[in-house]
Motif scaffolding. Structure first.
Motif, PDB file in Angstrom:
ATOM      1  N   TYR A 174       0.932  -1.290  -0.035  1.00  0.00           N
ATOM      2  CA  TYR A 174       0.067   0.048   0.280  1.00  0.00           C
ATOM      3  C   TYR A 174       0.952   1.303  -0.026  1.00  0.00           C
ATOM      4  O   TYR A 174       1.657   1.443   1.143  1.00  0.00           O
ATOM      5  CB  TYR A 174      -0.892  -0.032   1.399  1.00  0.00           C
ATOM      6  CG  TYR A 174      -2.081   1.013   1.180  1.00  0.00           C
ATOM      7  CD1 TYR A 174      -3.221   0.916   0.492  1.00  0.00           C
ATOM      8  CD2 TYR A 174      -1.924   1.996   2.256  1.00  0.00           C
ATOM      9  CE1 TYR A 174      -4.208   1.729   0.751  1.00  0.00           C
ATOM     10  CE2 TYR A 174      -2.684   3.021   2.051  1.00  0.00           C
ATOM     11  CZ  TYR A 174      -4.110   2.776   1.402  1.00  0.00           C
ATOM     12  OH  TYR A 174      -5.007   3.848   1.416  1.00  0.00           O
ATOM     13  N   ASP A 175       0.716   2.035  -1.072  1.00  0.00           N
ATOM     14  CA  ASP A 175       1.554   3.271  -1.146  1.00  0.00           C
ATOM     15  C   ASP A 175       0.682   4.474  -1.296  1.00  0.00           C
ATOM     16  O   ASP A 175      -0.503   4.295  -1.711  1.00  0.00           O
ATOM     17  CB  ASP A 175       2.526   3.074  -2.434  1.00  0.00           C
ATOM     18  CG  ASP A 175       3.686   3.902  -2.110  1.00  0.00           C
ATOM     19  OD1 ASP A 175       3.770   4.788  -1.409  1.00  0.00           O
ATOM     20  OD2 ASP A 175       4.736   3.912  -3.108  1.00  0.00           O
ATOM     21  N   VAL A 176       1.258   5.607  -0.928  1.00  0.00           N
ATOM     22  CA  VAL A 176       0.212   6.683  -1.112  1.00  0.00           C
ATOM     23  C   VAL A 176       0.560   7.811  -1.964  1.00  0.00           C
ATOM     24  O   VAL A 176       1.804   8.130  -1.811  1.00  0.00           O
ATOM     25  CB  VAL A 176      -0.253   7.180   0.484  1.00  0.00           C
ATOM     26  CG1 VAL A 176      -0.824   6.239   1.344  1.00  0.00           C
ATOM     27  CG2 VAL A 176       1.157   7.799   1.152  1.00  0.00           C
ATOM     28  N   PHE A 177      -0.029   8.769  -2.185  1.00  0.00           N
ATOM     29  CA  PHE A 177       0.272   9.949  -3.161  1.00  0.00           C
ATOM     30  C   PHE A 177      -0.708  10.994  -2.263  1.00  0.00           C
ATOM     31  O   PHE A 177      -1.533  10.940  -1.553  1.00  0.00           O
ATOM     32  CB  PHE A 177      -0.176   9.817  -4.521  1.00  0.00           C
ATOM     33  CG  PHE A 177      -1.455   9.733  -4.866  1.00  0.00           C
ATOM     34  CD1 PHE A 177      -2.023   8.316  -5.188  1.00  0.00           C
ATOM     35  CD2 PHE A 177      -2.162  10.706  -5.195  1.00  0.00           C
ATOM     36  CE1 PHE A 177      -3.168   7.914  -5.350  1.00  0.00           C
ATOM     37  CE2 PHE A 177      -3.597  10.235  -5.451  1.00  0.00           C
ATOM     38  CZ  PHE A 177      -4.211   9.221  -5.704  1.00  0.00           C
ATOM     39  N   ASP A 178      -0.416  12.452  -2.762  1.00  0.00           N
ATOM     40  CA  ASP A 178      -0.966  13.207  -2.243  1.00  0.00           C
ATOM     41  C   ASP A 178      -1.542  14.356  -3.399  1.00  0.00           C
ATOM     42  O   ASP A 178      -1.815  15.549  -2.697  1.00  0.00           O
ATOM     43  CB  ASP A 178      -0.373  14.143  -0.834  1.00  0.00           C
ATOM     44  CG  ASP A 178       0.908  14.665  -1.426  1.00  0.00           C
ATOM     45  OD1 ASP A 178       1.206  14.751  -2.458  1.00  0.00           O
ATOM     46  OD2 ASP A 178       1.646  15.285  -0.528  1.00  0.00           O
ATOM     47  N   SER A 179      -1.424  14.075  -4.239  1.00  0.00           N
ATOM     48  CA  SER A 179      -1.724  15.084  -5.527  1.00  0.00           C
ATOM     49  C   SER A 179      -2.109  14.535  -6.835  1.00  0.00           C
ATOM     50  O   SER A 179      -1.355  13.303  -7.150  1.00  0.00           O
ATOM     51  CB  SER A 179      -0.547  16.232  -5.941  1.00  0.00           C
ATOM     52  OG  SER A 179      -0.003  15.966  -7.067  1.00  0.00           O
ATOM     53  N   ASN A 180      -3.287  14.491  -7.153  1.00  0.00           N
ATOM     54  CA  ASN A 180      -3.565  14.203  -8.720  1.00  0.00           C
ATOM     55  C   ASN A 180      -2.659  14.090  -9.608  1.00  0.00           C
ATOM     56  O   ASN A 180      -2.554  13.375 -10.605  1.00  0.00           O
ATOM     57  CB  ASN A 180      -5.061  14.839  -9.172  1.00  0.00           C
ATOM     58  CG  ASN A 180      -6.190  14.087  -8.609  1.00  0.00           C
ATOM     59  OD1 ASN A 180      -6.459  12.785  -8.816  1.00  0.00           O
ATOM     60  ND2 ASN A 180      -7.068  14.693  -7.921  1.00  0.00           N
ATOM     61  N   GLU A 181      -1.862  15.152  -9.781  1.00  0.00           N
ATOM     62  CA  GLU A 181      -0.891  15.548 -10.757  1.00  0.00           C
ATOM     63  C   GLU A 181       0.158  14.678 -10.678  1.00  0.00           C
ATOM     64  O   GLU A 181       0.542  14.052 -11.829  1.00  0.00           O
ATOM     65  CB  GLU A 181      -0.490  17.129 -10.620  1.00  0.00           C
ATOM     66  CG  GLU A 181      -1.283  18.207 -10.877  1.00  0.00           C
ATOM     67  CD  GLU A 181      -2.425  18.571  -9.956  1.00  0.00           C
ATOM     68  OE1 GLU A 181      -2.215  17.871  -8.761  1.00  0.00           O
ATOM     69  OE2 GLU A 181      -3.246  19.357 -10.138  1.00  0.00           O
ATOM     70  N   VAL A 182       0.561  14.327  -9.437  1.00  0.00           N
ATOM     71  CA  VAL A 182       1.696  13.374  -9.487  1.00  0.00           C
ATOM     72  C   VAL A 182       1.227  12.077  -9.927  1.00  0.00           C
ATOM     73  O   VAL A 182       1.898  11.458 -10.717  1.00  0.00           O
ATOM     74  CB  VAL A 182       2.227  13.330  -8.095  1.00  0.00           C
ATOM     75  CG1 VAL A 182       3.212  12.328  -7.904  1.00  0.00           C
ATOM     76  CG2 VAL A 182       2.877  14.784  -7.550  1.00  0.00           C
ATOM     77  N   LEU A 183       0.162  11.530  -9.408  1.00  0.00           N
ATOM     78  CA  LEU A 183      -0.440  10.175  -9.971  1.00  0.00           C
ATOM     79  C   LEU A 183      -0.462  10.295 -11.430  1.00  0.00           C
ATOM     80  O   LEU A 183      -0.261   9.294 -12.108  1.00  0.00           O
ATOM     81  CB  LEU A 183      -1.775  10.038  -9.273  1.00  0.00           C
ATOM     82  CG  LEU A 183      -2.564   9.010  -9.884  1.00  0.00           C
ATOM     83  CD1 LEU A 183      -2.032   7.543  -9.385  1.00  0.00           C
ATOM     84  CD2 LEU A 183      -4.140   9.014  -9.155  1.00  0.00           C
ATOM     85  N   GLU A 184      -1.189  11.434 -12.059  1.00  0.00           N
ATOM     86  CA  GLU A 184      -1.370  11.498 -13.369  1.00  0.00           C
ATOM     87  C   GLU A 184      -0.066  11.435 -14.078  1.00  0.00           C
ATOM     88  O   GLU A 184       0.062  10.679 -15.137  1.00  0.00           O
ATOM     89  CB  GLU A 184      -2.058  12.726 -13.872  1.00  0.00           C
ATOM     90  CG  GLU A 184      -2.322  12.615 -15.282  1.00  0.00           C
ATOM     91  CD  GLU A 184      -3.608  13.681 -15.609  1.00  0.00           C
ATOM     92  OE1 GLU A 184      -4.524  13.221 -15.510  1.00  0.00           O
ATOM     93  OE2 GLU A 184      -3.149  14.866 -16.058  1.00  0.00           O
ATOM     94  N   ALA A 185       1.018  11.846 -13.558  1.00  0.00           N
ATOM     95  CA  ALA A 185       2.316  12.061 -14.601  1.00  0.00           C
ATOM     96  C   ALA A 185       2.701  10.585 -14.459  1.00  0.00           C
ATOM     97  O   ALA A 185       3.322  10.057 -15.452  1.00  0.00           O
ATOM     98  CB  ALA A 185       3.325  12.806 -13.722  1.00  0.00           C
ATOM     99  N   LYS A 186       2.607   9.848 -13.477  1.00  0.00           N
ATOM    100  CA  LYS A 186       3.043   8.401 -13.304  1.00  0.00           C
ATOM    101  C   LYS A 186       2.469   7.349 -14.250  1.00  0.00           C
ATOM    102  O   LYS A 186       2.865   6.504 -15.164  1.00  0.00           O
ATOM    103  CB  LYS A 186       3.050   7.769 -11.950  1.00  0.00           C
ATOM    104  CG  LYS A 186       4.064   8.378 -10.925  1.00  0.00           C
ATOM    105  CD  LYS A 186       4.032   7.615  -9.747  1.00  0.00           C
ATOM    106  CE  LYS A 186       4.977   8.120  -8.832  1.00  0.00           C
ATOM    107  NZ  LYS A 186       5.280   7.372  -7.627  1.00  0.00           N
ATOM    108  N   LEU A 187       0.603   7.714 -14.165  1.00  0.00           N
ATOM    109  CA  LEU A 187       0.070   6.767 -15.107  1.00  0.00           C
ATOM    110  C   LEU A 187       0.451   7.053 -16.401  1.00  0.00           C
ATOM    111  O   LEU A 187       0.253   6.152 -17.414  1.00  0.00           O
ATOM    112  CB  LEU A 187      -1.295   7.261 -14.693  1.00  0.00           C
ATOM    113  CG  LEU A 187      -1.800   6.549 -13.309  1.00  0.00           C
ATOM    114  CD1 LEU A 187      -3.323   7.123 -13.262  1.00  0.00           C
ATOM    115  CD2 LEU A 187      -1.753   5.043 -13.454  1.00  0.00           C
ATOM    116  N   LEU A 188       0.546   8.163 -16.816  1.00  0.00           N
ATOM    117  CA  LEU A 188       0.830   8.684 -18.326  1.00  0.00           C
ATOM    118  C   LEU A 188       2.271   8.279 -19.118  1.00  0.00           C
ATOM    119  O   LEU A 188       2.452   7.778 -20.048  1.00  0.00           O
ATOM    120  CB  LEU A 188       0.878  10.238 -18.527  1.00  0.00           C
ATOM    121  CG  LEU A 188      -0.692  10.723 -18.516  1.00  0.00           C
ATOM    122  CD1 LEU A 188      -0.811  12.357 -18.720  1.00  0.00           C
ATOM    123  CD2 LEU A 188      -1.611  10.001 -19.417  1.00  0.00           C
TER     124      LEU A 188
END
Lengths: 307, 368
Positions: B57-71
């Motif tokens: 289980y890992d956590v993030f705190d911004s949609n932008e960071v998640l999106e950059a990883k996903l893209l």
């Protein structure tokens, strides 16, 4: 037999025959792997166009049946000139990095000087003290400054207890905090090259200066200072170059009013999802940084010739 | 540099683990990437106990960071939780696989009205299941606001913080805004009587920016999590923030018994309603385990325990009897039907509008 061996040797490339050049190849390989390749990738993206896809930019090479076409989009670079945001951010970054370098020099020089003048047995202890903080995570050390500088932090509470201030000094999230952070983080990079330069200084030169009637400060200004120029320059480069692209310190300690290029890059990449423009920002920053690096090399080459 | 290096090393280690594990079919591993502080303490442990699947289980705190990883792809995650408007764009980019709903036996527990709202951004609810939802409103220190603005302070309206006269007075006790243009700009547009999701860049850079510039001198800071502590301690007296975060602050203040009373309000002009969505990336190595986890979350007892812990509403109708009365009856968490009508969801902004948002935000924050 000898001729065969000689002819084989002749066919082996020269760099394999000379172990010395093989040794030199290692750093070049390192540079190629960790600088040239990533740089070329970023350069490639900077000529692409943003789009909603995985990855979020267009391909610049296109194979259309028989023709290979290359689509270079220069718009990203052009865009940087159209909005004063980028210009302001570059200028801010350079200004802050320059001032921080100057501060590091003013604080780091006396430190290096004193350590270099110590008896050798004590030098190592003090050098250790300079390096020791780097053993803790960079991020934790910057966070510690938040604890020190914030309104109800260590500094303000101490000053209040001493009765020096009534209302807390507002330091955190200002440019002052930003400078404190950068100078703190990069000071060792200034002290170490200065120290290694100053420690090699021949004390007989100073004796000679004294014998010829120079006062201590004259000897310092006319002998020590000019001879330590290479150390000052090396230290300044080591501070200035990473400080320009600094992102973490302005983000955690700096105020909203000071925009540095690292933050702009972050916004282009994350908020705007415009990887091509983000890459263009990075390329321009790199080009800007090569100017002081080239000056440095030029100066070093001259220094070597002079010897 | 150090931290960048570390994260690079970290991701290499993670991807190595994934590569080495991928050969054995679907092994009993699940890699989840969720928002920080967004799950009950025993949710994961119970799932592991029931299924024998080991959860990373890992956590993030911004949609932008998640999106950059996903893209960029190859995240190594099997389940991620982006917000709906981000999810919608990511679906367009082809990030997610469609969900096999035949494996989601608890799917019927979801609130149909909410699912209809969500379907506007994820057609036929094909790619994602809502995890929790909330609103973006105002948190305030009840006593301090009364002290500064008097008894008739407009605490039920955006005017409390969007009227420069009010904010000017509140400056003395501290004002925090979310550091998120995609939250603040629509709220300002809505307050000004415009469509919160307008693509009209002239409106954004005109009316909305003008008001924000007037408010700027009175805003103590822009930050997306700092305000939880500061509201609870009384360091700030108003915050434009997320419902659950502000209610957590209220809870902390009540527990600390420090005399601070924090309240959350969905202003009468309406507010943003957002959803965090569970979805499975196309390149996930353990999609079946991810589906099992989604189905587990869809269980009323599981999601009720999460709501009780994090103070956010869940989209699970069947869970309502299990949610603490204190939370269920709080109109800030589960709004009344009348309020719910005034809530709007975010649209997906075209890139050009995105850029205007960011640019406006920079201009506002730097005050130039």
């Amino acid at each position: 037999m000898r001729t065969i061996a000689a002819s084989i040797a002749a066919r082996v490339p020269r760099f394999l025959r000379e172990p010395r050049s093989l040794l030199i190849a290692v750093p070049y390989f390192w540079l190629f792997l960790f600088f040239a390749i990533p740089f070329l990738i970023v350069l490639k993206i900077s000529f692409a166009e943003a789009q909603i896809a995985m990855p979020p930019f267009s391909s610049i090479l296109e194979w259309t049946g028989e023709k290979l076409s290359i689509n270079l989009n220069l718009g990203n670079f052009q865009f940087l000139f159209e909005d004063e945001l980028y210009y302001t951010a570059y200028l801010n970054s350079i200004r802050i990095a320059f001032n921080a370098t100057l501060l590091c020099l003013l604080i780091g020089y006396p430190m290096a000087y004193v350590i270099a003048r110590m008896p050798p047995s004590r030098r190592n202890v003090f050098l250790m003290l300079v390096i020791l903080p780097s053993w803790t995570s960079f991020l934790i050390r910057i966070y510690a400054w938040i604890g020190i500088l914030k309104n109800e932090g260590l500094l303000n509470e101490t000053l209040k207890t001493l009765g020096l201030i009534d209302a807390p000094l507002h330091i955190l999230h200002t440019e002052a905090a930003l400078y404190i952070g950068i100078v703190y983080a990069y000071l060792p990079f200034m002290v170490l090259p200065l120290y290694s330069n100053l420690v090699k200084l021949d004390p007989r030169l100073l004796e000679a200066a004294t014998d010829l009637g120079a006062r201590p400060w004259q000897a310092f200004l006319q002998v020590t200072l000019p001879l330590s120029r290479a150390g000052m320059l090396a230290g300044s480069m080591l501070v200035f170059i990473p400080a320009v692209g600094e992102f973490v310190i302005p983000e955690l300690l700096g105020g909203a009013g000071t925009l540095m290029i690292g933050k702009v890059l972050w916004q282009e990449f994350f908020n705007n999802r415009d990887w091509p423009v983000a890459s263009a920002v990075a390329i321009v920053m790199l080009l800007l940084l090569t100017i002081p690096i080239m000056l440095f090399h030029h100066y070093q080459a001259r220094e070597l010739e002079a010897r | 540099m150090q931290h960048i290096l570390r994260s690079i090393l970290g991701s290499i280690v993670v991807s190595l683990c994934i590569v080495s594990g991928a050969t054995a079919g679907e092994e009993k591993v699940l890699n989840i990437y969720n928002w920080s502080d967004y799950i009950a303490e025993d949710t994961i442990a119970n799932f592991e106990k029931e299924t024998g699947i080991k959860v990373n289980y890992d956590v993030f705190d911004s949609n932008e960071v998640l999106e950059a990883k996903l893209l960029a792809g190859n995240t190594g995650f099997d389940l991620v939780v982006p917000s709906l408007s981000f999810l919608s764009r990511q679906i367009q980019a082809g990030v997610f696989m469609p969900l096999d709903k035949s494996k989601l036996t608890n799917y019927k527990n979801l609130d149909e009205d909410l699912m209809k709202r969500i379907a506007a951004l994820d057609k036929d609810n094909a790619h994602a299941v809502p995890y929790l939802w909330g609103t973006t409103g105002i948190g305030y220190n009840v006593n301090k606001v009364k002290e500064v603005l008097g008894d008739d302070a407009p605490v039920d309206s955006w005017a409390l913080i969007f009227d420069p006269e009010n904010l000017k007075k509140l400056k003395s006790c501290g004002v925090a805004f979310l550091d998120a243009p995609v939250e603040v700009i629509p709220a300002v547009l809505n307050y000004l009587g415009e469509d919160p999701n307008t693509f009209d860049t002239k409106l954004i850079q005109g009316k909305a920016q003008d008001l924000l510039m007037k408010l700027r001198p009175y805003i103590t800071y822009f930050h997306s999590s700092q305000y939880i502590n500061d509201l609870a301690n009384g360091d700030i007296c108003v915050a434009l923030g997320w419902s659950g975060d502000i209610l957590q602050a209220a809870d902390r203040a009540a527990e600390a018994k420090n005399g601070v009373e924090v309240a959350y309000v969905i202003p009468k002009e309406g507010a943003a309603m957002w959803f965090d969505m569970m979805a499975i990336p196309k390149d996930a190595k353990h999609p079946d385990n991810a589906l099992k986890f989604i189905n587990y979350i869809l269980r009323p007892d599981v999601i009720a325990a999460i709501s009780n812990y994090v103070w956010y509403a869940n989209p699970n109708s069947a869970s309502r009897p299990l949610v603490d009365k204190e939370i269920l009856d709080d109109p800030g968490i589960y709004p009344t039907p009348e309020t719910e009508k005034k809530l709007y969801t975010f649209a997906v902004l075209p890139p050009a509008v995105d850029r205007v948002y960011t640019r406006t935000w920079t201009r506002v924050k730097t005050g130039k």
